[in-house]
Enzyme design. Structure first.
Site, PDB file in Angstrom:
ATOM      1  N   MET A  16       0.807  -1.088   0.150  1.00 20.27           N
ATOM      2  CA  MET A  16      -0.003   0.008  -0.019  1.00 20.27           C
ATOM      3  C   MET A  16       1.010   1.241   0.156  1.00 20.27           C
ATOM      4  SD  MET A  16      -3.175  -1.299   2.583  1.00 20.27           S
ATOM      5  CE  MET A  16      -1.899  -2.114   3.667  1.00 20.27           C
ATOM      6  N   CYS A  98      -2.630  -1.506  -9.873  1.00 20.42           N
ATOM      7  CA  CYS A  98      -2.571  -0.323  -9.293  1.00 20.42           C
ATOM      8  C   CYS A  98      -3.362   0.682 -10.419  1.00 20.42           C
ATOM      9  CB  CYS A  98      -1.383   0.232  -9.035  1.00 20.42           C
ATOM     10  SG  CYS A  98      -1.585   1.880  -8.276  1.00 20.42           S
TER      11      CYS A  98
END
Length: 331
Positions: A16, A98
């Site tokens: 993350m 992503c």
């Protein structure tokens, strides 16, 4: 595939951006000795062209730990993977999930779902130069793609290139019209599709990711036949709930970690960081959710948030904040 990272992938903490830095990972490792930890995404160009090798720094105590790379050029990714392996990582993971604009402009991340042949070339090139696992994290599809069609094709091609372990975020990514944050919540989850992929690709080690918020949910996916579960935001915001009991409940080893003791174990690490010129809040910002759901949790967060940013703040801020939290026996 019986490597350390593969065994640990039964439960992992998602990569993350801005969250899973080395300080976060060190803290998470104190809560769970078994869970596989991932770096934030590091771009291959930053390492190969930019020479930003400091992005690879980590503590040996973080093992098992995986490096997630972003990129789309097979040769450059191979160079970056070699650097990661030389730095001591247990796994190299390619980001195909992503959805941010910055990532798209570099032709990597979720947009690679549209080009499985290129992903296969990248996997093959990385595998040729490292002896550790090369894995992929992907979505079930992007934009108007039909996941039922594109995901099997994608998995077939990366498997043929030698990828034996994949993590599937069970949502589409919408590259136009949704922000990265919205892409984590708005596209519907399709857990059933991921389970069907495991049935269809029984030789692949498949982990599921997306919206999983408890160890009970993780165990349900494992008991239904998946090889691993990756948890993101819940592990970050409620690390005491997710990680402190993970060794016992997911890996059938050890006993739950006491979060009070974990805070005390962080003291030497904090002292070393401060001695190296760092600031307390760079570490404690990852610890705010440690006591989520317990009496005193809000006071703990406030004490850390307000105290850690002051010039000269040290580990005493953490230890004083502990006084605001009710011991486990009182909960």
């Amino acid at each position: 595939m019986t490597g350390k990272a593969t065994q640990a992938a039964r439960l992992s903490v998602a990569p993350m951006m801005d969250w899973t830095d080395r300080h976060c990972r060190y803290f998470h490792r104190l809560l769970s000795s078994q869970t596989l930890l991932y770096t934030e995404m590091v771009t291959a160009p930053a390492l190969v062209r930019g020479g930003a090798l400091h992005l690879l720094d980590f503590s040996p105590d973080e093992h098992p730990v995986a490096l997630q790379l972003g990129g789309s050029d097979p040769k450059e990714l191979a160079q970056a993977a070699r650097l990661g392996a030389e730095a001591g990582y247990d796994e190299i993971n390619l980001n195909c999930g992503c959805p941010s604009d910055r990532v798209q402009s570099g032709t990597f991340g979720a947009v690679l779902m549209k080009d499985p042949g290129r992903v296969a070339d990248c996997v093959s090139s990385m595998r040729a130069v490292v002896d550790i696992d090369v894995t992929v994290k992907c979505r079930i599809g992007v934009d108007d793609q039909n996941p039922e069609e594109v995901l099997p094709t994608f998995l077939e091609q990366i498997r043929a290139a030698g990828c034996q372990r994949v993590t599937v975020h069970a949502r589409k990514a919408w590259l136009q019209g949704l922000s990265p944050k919205e892409n984590r919540d708005i596209p519907p989850l399709d857990y059933d599709l991921v389970h069907r992929m495991k049935a269809a690709f029984s030789d692949l080690h498949i982990s599921i990711n997306g919206g999983i918020a408890s160890l009970d949910e993780a165990r349900a996916h494992l008991e239904a036949g998946l090889d691993g579960v990756m948890i993101g935001r819940a592990a970050y915001h409620q690390p005491g709930d997710i990680l402190s009991a993970a060794d016992q409940r997911i890996f059938a080893t050890g006993t739950p970690r006491d979060p009070f003791k974990v805070v005390q174990q962080m003291v030497p690490y904090v002292e070393q960081h401060l001695a190296n010129g760092g600031r307390l809040h760079q570490i404690t910002r990852h610890m705010l959710g440690l006591f989520a759901g317990r009496p005193g949790a809000r006071a703990w967060r406030r004490a850390l948030s307000e105290g850690a940013v002051h010039e000269g703040a040290g580990p005493e801020v953490m230890l004083k904040a502990l006084d605001r939290v009710a011991p486990m026996a009182e909960v």
